[in-house]
Design a protein around this motif. Structure first.
Motif, PDB file in Angstrom:
ATOM      1  N   ILE A  85     -51.386  16.820  11.593  1.00  0.00           N
ATOM      2  CA  ILE A  85     -49.956  16.774  11.272  1.00  0.00           C
ATOM      3  C   ILE A  85     -49.611  15.470  10.572  1.00  0.00           C
ATOM      4  CG2 ILE A  85     -47.655  16.743  12.292  1.00  0.00           C
ATOM      5  CD1 ILE A  85     -48.788  18.596  14.493  1.00  0.00           C
ATOM      6  N   ALA A  86     -50.265  14.371  10.950  1.00  0.00           N
ATOM      7  CA  ALA A  86     -50.019  13.102  10.267  1.00  0.00           C
ATOM      8  C   ALA A  86     -50.446  13.163   8.801  1.00  0.00           C
ATOM      9  CB  ALA A  86     -50.762  11.976  10.988  1.00  0.00           C
ATOM     10  N   VAL A  87     -51.571  13.819   8.531  1.00  0.00           N
ATOM     11  CA  VAL A  87     -52.026  13.976   7.147  1.00  0.00           C
ATOM     12  C   VAL A  87     -51.030  14.801   6.344  1.00  0.00           C
ATOM     13  CG1 VAL A  87     -53.816  14.993   5.688  1.00  0.00           C
ATOM     14  CG2 VAL A  87     -54.460  13.663   7.699  1.00  0.00           C
ATOM     15  N   PHE A  88     -50.551  15.906   6.922  1.00  0.00           N
ATOM     16  CA  PHE A  88     -49.576  16.736   6.221  1.00  0.00           C
ATOM     17  C   PHE A  88     -48.254  16.002   6.050  1.00  0.00           C
ATOM     18  CE2 PHE A  88     -52.541  20.074   6.662  1.00  0.00           C
ATOM     19  CZ  PHE A  88     -52.134  21.120   5.849  1.00  0.00           C
ATOM     20  N   GLN A  89     -47.901  15.162   7.015  1.00  0.00           N
ATOM     21  CA  GLN A  89     -46.677  14.379   6.887  1.00  0.00           C
ATOM     22  C   GLN A  89     -46.770  13.420   5.713  1.00  0.00           C
ATOM     23  OE1 GLN A  89     -43.827  14.661   8.729  1.00  0.00           O
ATOM     24  NE2 GLN A  89     -42.873  13.084   7.458  1.00  0.00           N
ATOM     25  N   GLN A  90     -47.914  12.797   5.531  1.00  0.00           N
ATOM     26  CA  GLN A  90     -48.103  11.890   4.404  1.00  0.00           C
ATOM     27  C   GLN A  90     -48.150  12.619   3.067  1.00  0.00           C
ATOM     28  OE1 GLN A  90     -48.050   8.559   4.623  1.00  0.00           O
ATOM     29  NE2 GLN A  90     -47.656   8.835   6.828  1.00  0.00           N
ATOM     30  N   MET A  91     -48.472  13.898   3.114  1.00  0.00           N
ATOM     31  CA  MET A  91     -48.542  14.669   1.873  1.00  0.00           C
ATOM     32  C   MET A  91     -47.222  15.357   1.545  1.00  0.00           C
ATOM     33  SD  MET A  91     -51.623  14.376   0.575  1.00  0.00           S
ATOM     34  CE  MET A  91     -51.751  15.826  -0.458  1.00  0.00           C
ATOM     35  N   PHE A  92     -46.598  15.994   2.546  1.00  0.00           N
ATOM     36  CA  PHE A  92     -45.449  16.863   2.283  1.00  0.00           C
ATOM     37  C   PHE A  92     -44.181  16.430   2.999  1.00  0.00           C
ATOM     38  CE2 PHE A  92     -49.341  19.502   2.246  1.00  0.00           C
ATOM     39  CZ  PHE A  92     -49.367  19.816   0.893  1.00  0.00           C
ATOM     40  N   GLY A  93     -44.168  15.262   3.640  1.00  0.00           N
ATOM     41  CA  GLY A  93     -42.967  14.783   4.311  1.00  0.00           C
ATOM     42  C   GLY A  93     -41.935  14.242   3.329  1.00  0.00           C
ATOM     43  N   GLY A  94     -40.792  13.805   3.871  1.00  0.00           N
ATOM     44  CA  GLY A  94     -39.726  13.290   3.018  1.00  0.00           C
ATOM     45  C   GLY A  94     -40.128  12.048   2.249  1.00  0.00           C
ATOM     46  N   ALA A  95     -41.016  11.239   2.814  1.00  0.00           N
ATOM     47  CA  ALA A  95     -41.524  10.048   2.132  1.00  0.00           C
ATOM     48  C   ALA A  95     -42.982  10.222   1.733  1.00  0.00           C
ATOM     49  CB  ALA A  95     -41.376   8.823   3.029  1.00  0.00           C
ATOM     50  N   MET A 145     -46.382  11.911  -0.450  1.00  0.00           N
ATOM     51  CA  MET A 145     -46.856  11.765  -1.821  1.00  0.00           C
ATOM     52  C   MET A 145     -46.193  12.768  -2.760  1.00  0.00           C
ATOM     53  SD  MET A 145     -50.806  11.813  -3.145  1.00  0.00           S
ATOM     54  CE  MET A 145     -50.979  13.562  -2.765  1.00  0.00           C
ATOM     55  N   LEU A 146     -46.027  14.005  -2.301  1.00  0.00           N
ATOM     56  CA  LEU A 146     -45.412  15.017  -3.159  1.00  0.00           C
ATOM     57  C   LEU A 146     -43.960  14.665  -3.464  1.00  0.00           C
ATOM     58  CD1 LEU A 146     -45.528  17.751  -4.614  1.00  0.00           C
ATOM     59  CD2 LEU A 146     -44.962  18.845  -2.408  1.00  0.00           C
ATOM     60  N   SER A 147     -43.211  14.224  -2.445  1.00  0.00           N
ATOM     61  CA  SER A 147     -41.814  13.870  -2.644  1.00  0.00           C
ATOM     62  C   SER A 147     -41.680  12.668  -3.577  1.00  0.00           C
ATOM     63  CB  SER A 147     -41.160  13.569  -1.289  1.00  0.00           C
ATOM     64  OG  SER A 147     -39.794  13.265  -1.452  1.00  0.00           O
ATOM     65  N   GLN A 148     -42.534  11.676  -3.428  1.00  0.00           N
ATOM     66  CA  GLN A 148     -42.483  10.514  -4.313  1.00  0.00           C
ATOM     67  C   GLN A 148     -42.853  10.887  -5.743  1.00  0.00           C
ATOM     68  OE1 GLN A 148     -44.856   7.347  -2.708  1.00  0.00           O
ATOM     69  NE2 GLN A 148     -43.768   7.307  -0.737  1.00  0.00           N
ATOM     70  N   LEU A 149     -43.797  11.801  -5.900  1.00  0.00           N
ATOM     71  CA  LEU A 149     -44.167  12.236  -7.247  1.00  0.00           C
ATOM     72  C   LEU A 149     -43.015  12.951  -7.935  1.00  0.00           C
ATOM     73  CD1 LEU A 149     -46.498  12.412  -9.297  1.00  0.00           C
ATOM     74  CD2 LEU A 149     -47.123  14.607  -8.249  1.00  0.00           C
ATOM     75  N   LEU A 150     -42.287  13.757  -7.178  1.00  0.00           N
ATOM     76  CA  LEU A 150     -41.131  14.443  -7.759  1.00  0.00           C
ATOM     77  C   LEU A 150     -40.033  13.451  -8.141  1.00  0.00           C
ATOM     78  CD1 LEU A 150     -40.885  17.569  -5.396  1.00  0.00           C
ATOM     79  CD2 LEU A 150     -41.633  17.537  -7.779  1.00  0.00           C
ATOM     80  N   ARG A 151     -39.803  12.441  -7.323  1.00  0.00           N
ATOM     81  CA  ARG A 151     -38.766  11.456  -7.626  1.00  0.00           C
ATOM     82  C   ARG A 151     -39.138  10.632  -8.859  1.00  0.00           C
ATOM     83  NH1 ARG A 151     -38.856  10.672  -1.799  1.00  0.00           N
ATOM     84  NH2 ARG A 151     -37.017  11.623  -0.835  1.00  0.00           N
ATOM     85  N   GLN A 152     -40.409  10.354  -9.029  1.00  0.00           N
ATOM     86  CA  GLN A 152     -40.835   9.603 -10.203  1.00  0.00           C
ATOM     87  C   GLN A 152     -40.604  10.362 -11.505  1.00  0.00           C
ATOM     88  OE1 GLN A 152     -44.914   8.525  -9.548  1.00  0.00           O
ATOM     89  NE2 GLN A 152     -44.443   7.092  -7.872  1.00  0.00           N
ATOM     90  N   HIS A 153     -40.524  11.683 -11.418  1.00  0.00           N
ATOM     91  CA  HIS A 153     -40.290  12.489 -12.613  1.00  0.00           C
ATOM     92  C   HIS A 153     -38.855  12.998 -12.680  1.00  0.00           C
ATOM     93  CE1 HIS A 153     -44.692  12.478 -12.409  1.00  0.00           C
ATOM     94  NE2 HIS A 153     -44.677  12.800 -13.705  1.00  0.00           N
ATOM     95  N   GLY A 154     -37.960  12.376 -11.943  1.00  0.00           N
ATOM     96  CA  GLY A 154     -36.548  12.693 -12.064  1.00  0.00           C
ATOM     97  C   GLY A 154     -36.069  13.867 -11.246  1.00  0.00           C
ATOM     98  N   HIS A 155     -36.818  14.303 -10.272  1.00  0.00           N
ATOM     99  CA  HIS A 155     -36.404  15.427  -9.426  1.00  0.00           C
ATOM    100  C   HIS A 155     -36.054  14.921  -8.038  1.00  0.00           C
ATOM    101  CE1 HIS A 155     -37.797  18.245 -12.518  1.00  0.00           C
ATOM    102  NE2 HIS A 155     -38.916  17.544 -12.593  1.00  0.00           N
ATOM    103  N   ASP A 156     -35.368  15.792  -7.300  1.00  0.00           N
ATOM    104  CA  ASP A 156     -35.042  15.465  -5.917  1.00  0.00           C
ATOM    105  C   ASP A 156     -36.297  15.528  -5.050  1.00  0.00           C
ATOM    106  OD1 ASP A 156     -32.401  15.158  -6.596  1.00  0.00           O
ATOM    107  OD2 ASP A 156     -31.892  17.262  -6.153  1.00  0.00           O
ATOM    108  N   GLY A 157     -36.277  14.734  -3.990  1.00  0.00           N
ATOM    109  CA  GLY A 157     -37.400  14.742  -3.065  1.00  0.00           C
ATOM    110  C   GLY A 157     -37.486  16.053  -2.289  1.00  0.00           C
ATOM    111  N   LEU A 158     -38.624  16.287  -1.685  1.00  0.00           N
ATOM    112  CA  LEU A 158     -38.870  17.527  -0.961  1.00  0.00           C
ATOM    113  C   LEU A 158     -39.468  17.186   0.397  1.00  0.00           C
ATOM    114  CD1 LEU A 158     -38.805  20.643  -1.203  1.00  0.00           C
ATOM    115  CD2 LEU A 158     -41.179  20.512  -1.998  1.00  0.00           C
ATOM    116  N   ASP A 159     -38.866  17.741   1.444  1.00  0.00           N
ATOM    117  CA  ASP A 159     -39.354  17.501   2.805  1.00  0.00           C
ATOM    118  C   ASP A 159     -39.695  18.847   3.437  1.00  0.00           C
ATOM    119  OD1 ASP A 159     -40.055  16.503   5.221  1.00  0.00           O
ATOM    120  OD2 ASP A 159     -38.094  15.688   5.748  1.00  0.00           O
TER     121      ASP A 159
END
Length: 344
Positions: free
Chosen positions: A168-178, A180-194
Motif C-alpha cells: 500500500i505504501a508503494v501504491f501511495q507513492q505512485m497513485f496518491g495525492g502527492a 508520482m502520477l499526480s505530480q506528473l499531471l501537475r507538471q503538464h498543467g492538469h489537476d492532480g489525481l488521488d
C-alpha cells in the motif's frame, strides 16, 4: 507262456499315468475376502512411521481449526467475555438469546452494504486475476532460454513476500495525492489525481494491488501443469499444421483446464474473503460505504464495538454461505467433466 502286464501307475507307452489332482481350498470365506486387503492392525504396523510423522500436524489442525468451531455458540448468546478470566466459563454464563443476533444482522443496512462490496470485489478479482495469471504463465512458458525464464519468474514472484503495508505504501507513492502520477499531471498543467482516496475506483485499486502482489504466486501452479504436458502432443499438433496459437488453443489450454477448474472452485469458496488486512488498512481512506467488506464488518463490530455475539453471527453466516458456494462450484465442475475438489 509269458504274460505282459502293465503297471497301474504307467500307461502302455511306459510313461507315468497322470492321476487327477484335486485341490482343496483351506481358506474359508472370511479369509478369502481378506486375501486382497490387509487388516487395520497390519496396515497400522506398515504405516506407523508415516502416521507418527503426520500426527503433530493433525493435532494442530484439530486444536486450531476444528476445536474453535465449538465457539460458534457465541452467535446465539449475548456474550460477555468479562464475566470471567476463563473463556469457557464466560460462554457458559452468558445469556442465551436464540436468533436475536441473526435478526439484527438481517435488519442492518451496513451488513448488506458489506455483502455488496464483498461480491463486487470478488467478481472483479475473478475476472481480472485469473486471466492475468494464466497469460503470465503462458508467456513465461514460451520463453526459450531457461535463465531468462527463471529471472522473469523470480521478478514476478518477489512481491508475494512483501507485506500489505509495504504494498500500500508503494501504491501511495505512485497513485496518491502527492504521488508520482499526480505530480506528473501537475507538471503538464492538469489537476492532480488521488486514486487512493477515491471510493469509485476503490474496487479496481484493490484488484490491482492483489494482482501485483500475488500474480507471481498464482502462476506457479499453472507452470507446474504446463511442465507435465508431453512434448509429443505439441509435435503432433505441429505435424497436423497447427501454428503457435493453434498449439496453445488445442494442447496448452486443455492441459490447464483441470487446474483452472480446481482453482476456480477454491476461489469461489473463498469468495467472501477478499483480503482483510489489505482492506482494513485502506478502509478509512475511502469510507465504510466503499471499503467495508464482511471481514472488516465482523472485526469492527466484534473487536471495536465489543458486540461479540453479533459479530460471531455474521461470521457464521459467512461460513455457511462459503460452504454452499464450494459445493455448488464443485457440482458445476463435475457437470463440465472435471474433478474439482473431490470426485463424484
Amino acid at each position: 507262456m509269458s504274460h505282459s502286464t502293465v503297471p497301474r501307475s504307467t500307461t502302455e507307452e511306459g510313461t507315468p499315468e497322470q492321476l487327477p489332482v484335486t485341490s482343496h481350498d483351506t481358506t474359508g470365506p472370511r479369509e478369502g475376502r481378506r486375501a486382497g486387503r490387509l487388516s487395520p492392525r497390519l496396515r497400522f504396523r506398515r504405516d506407523r512411521v508415516l502416521i507418527l510423522m503426520t500426527l503433530p500436524a493433525v493435532l494442530l489442525v484439530l486444536v486450531f481449526n476444528y476445536l474453535p468451531i465449538l465457539g460458534n455458540i457465541v452467535a446465539f448468546q449475548d456474550y460477555d467475555p468479562y464475566i470471567s478470566d476463563n473463556g469457557i466459563v464466560s460462554i457458559l454464563n452468558s445469556p442465551f438469546v436464540g436468533l436475536e443476533n441473526f435478526q439484527r444482522i438481517f435488519e442492518a443496512s451496513a451488513f448488506w452494504q458489506a455483502v455488496q462490496n464483498t461480491l463486487v470485489l470478488f467478481f472483479i478479482q475473478i475476472v481480472v486475476f485469473f486471466p492475468v495469471t494464466i497469460l503470465l504463465a503462458l508467456l513465461i512458458n514460451s520463453v526459450v532460454r531457461p535463465r531468462v525464464r527463471a529471472v522473469a519468474q523470480a521478478v514476478l514472484y518477489l512481491p508475494h513476500f512483501f507485506s500489505w503495508v509495504l504494498v500500500i505504501a508503494v501504491f501511495q507513492q505512485m497513485f496518491g495525492g502527492a504521488g508520482m502520477l499526480s505530480q506528473l499531471l501537475r507538471q503538464h498543467g492538469h489537476d492532480g489525481l488521488d486514486i487512493m482516496t477515491d471510493p469509485h475506483t476503490f474496487a479496481f485499486l484493490i484488484t490491482a494491488q492483489s494482482v501485483w502482489k500475488d500474480a507471481g504466486w498464482g502462476i506457479i501452479v499453472f507452470l507446474a501443469a504446463l511442465a507435465s504436458v508431453p512434448q509429443d502432443h505439441y509435435e503432433a499438433a505441429a505435424m497436423d499444421g497447427a501454428g503457435r496459437w493453434g498449439r496453445m488453443w488445442h494442447v496448452t489450454l486443455p492441459a490447464l483446464r483441470p487446474v483452472i477448474a480446481l482453482l476456480l472452485v477454491l476461489r469461489v469458496g473463498d469468495a467472501l474473503t477478499v483480503g482483510f488486512e489489505q482492506i482494513l488498512l485502506q478502509r478509512d481512506a475511502v469510507g465504510p460505504d466503499a471499503g467495508e467488506v464482511l471481514d472488516t464488518f465482523v472485526w469492527w463490530n466484534g473487536v471495536r464495538n465489543q458486540d461479540f455475539g453479533y459479530a460471531a453471527a455474521a461470521g457464521l453466516i459467512k461460513g455457511v454461505v462459503s460452504i454452499g458456494l464450494v459445493l455448488t462450484a464443485n457440482k458445476v465442475a463435475h457437470l463440465m467433466g472435471e474433478q474439482g475438489v473431490y470426485k463424484k
